[in-house]
Write an enzyme that holds these catalytic residues in place. Sequence first.
Site, short mmCIF file in Angstrom:
data_model
loop_
_atom_site.label_atom_id
_atom_site.label_comp_id
_atom_site.label_asym_id
_atom_site.label_seq_id
_atom_site.Cartn_x
_atom_site.Cartn_y
_atom_site.Cartn_z
N TYR A 1 43.50 34.62 48.84
CA TYR A 1 43.18 35.51 47.72
C TYR A 1 44.40 36.38 47.47
O TYR A 1 44.71 37.29 48.24
CB TYR A 1 41.96 36.35 48.07
N THR B 1 33.22 41.35 45.34
CA THR B 1 32.13 41.58 44.40
C THR B 1 30.82 41.83 45.12
O THR B 1 29.92 42.48 44.57
CB THR B 1 32.00 40.38 43.44
N ILE C 1 37.24 31.70 40.27
CA ILE C 1 36.27 32.47 41.04
C ILE C 1 36.09 33.76 40.27
O ILE C 1 36.95 34.65 40.32
CB ILE C 1 36.74 32.72 42.48
N LYS D 1 42.86 31.88 45.14
CA LYS D 1 42.31 32.69 44.05
C LYS D 1 43.45 33.55 43.55
O LYS D 1 43.93 34.45 44.25
CB LYS D 1 41.14 33.54 44.54
#
Length: 311
Positions: A152, A62, A223, A180
């Site tokens: 992730y 992000t 998250i 995540k």
Amino acid sequence: MALDTAQDTARIHSLSDSLRGIHVPLITPFDAAGEVAAEALEGLAHEVLDAGATGIVALGTTAESAALDEAERDLVTDVCARVCRERGALLTVGAGASGTRAAEASLARLARWPQARAALVTVPSFVRPSAAGVLAHFARLAEVSPVPLIVYHIPYRTGQPLDAAALRALGALPGVAGMKYAGGGIGEDTVALLGDPPAGFAVLAGDDTYASPLMAMGAAGGILASAHLATDRFAELAGAWRAGDAARARPLGHALARLSAAAFAEPNPVVVKGVLHALGRIPSPGVRLPLLPASGAAVTAALERLAELER
């Protein structure tokens, strides 16, 4: 960071406990000239923590981390580390690479920031190693990383699907505190993972639109990029599911899913940036190529969903 003692193992379990709640993977705001707007970043970090976020993530996807040069990545980490030191908040920093040796070097740099308590490391993308190769990759990184790892898992970007058994094996590695989880939906492997996670391992929702059902199934929090826009309501959602208050969590989760769908109507983080700029929270909606700024229609739709939440 080889975990040779009970004290080290206890530290990992303590971190997994503190991962509960909402972590905001901060955007990197730019000024009108396209440079990193450090003051705006600092302001955003304080705002989301004021609104109830457990912690922040620096240099996630992000943050457009792939479009930042090394000096800019260091600046972003400096700002986030300073805020987390002042606030006593949990700082996670994005790190890693598709190659294991390059990922080791990326993680080693985190020793420069003692405020960093975890590293968010994506499953290797494009090369598509076997599940055993992914496990060996993270086992090696966990041995050398100065901080615990949050894996992730985002198979629709990495091209690497992993079943629940492989995900549990990753979670059982010494030095891995959480995951995540952005599986692109809720399927059999999601149910299996959340039904039987390893001890001392926190699963965090990573698909914003599925955050509420994942927390209902046992995820410790999330998250979530959408949480830039309604941090307090996402924190309320996590608290409601933790308390078992389904009557409060269910309608709120549906409303937040509508906001998240609007925020991801165009490639992340362009809509989030457009909304933050419209609200006067960042100086520019600018992003870096190959991303393009959000359309006016997408920003308007997200603002409407946000207004519905506030009502």
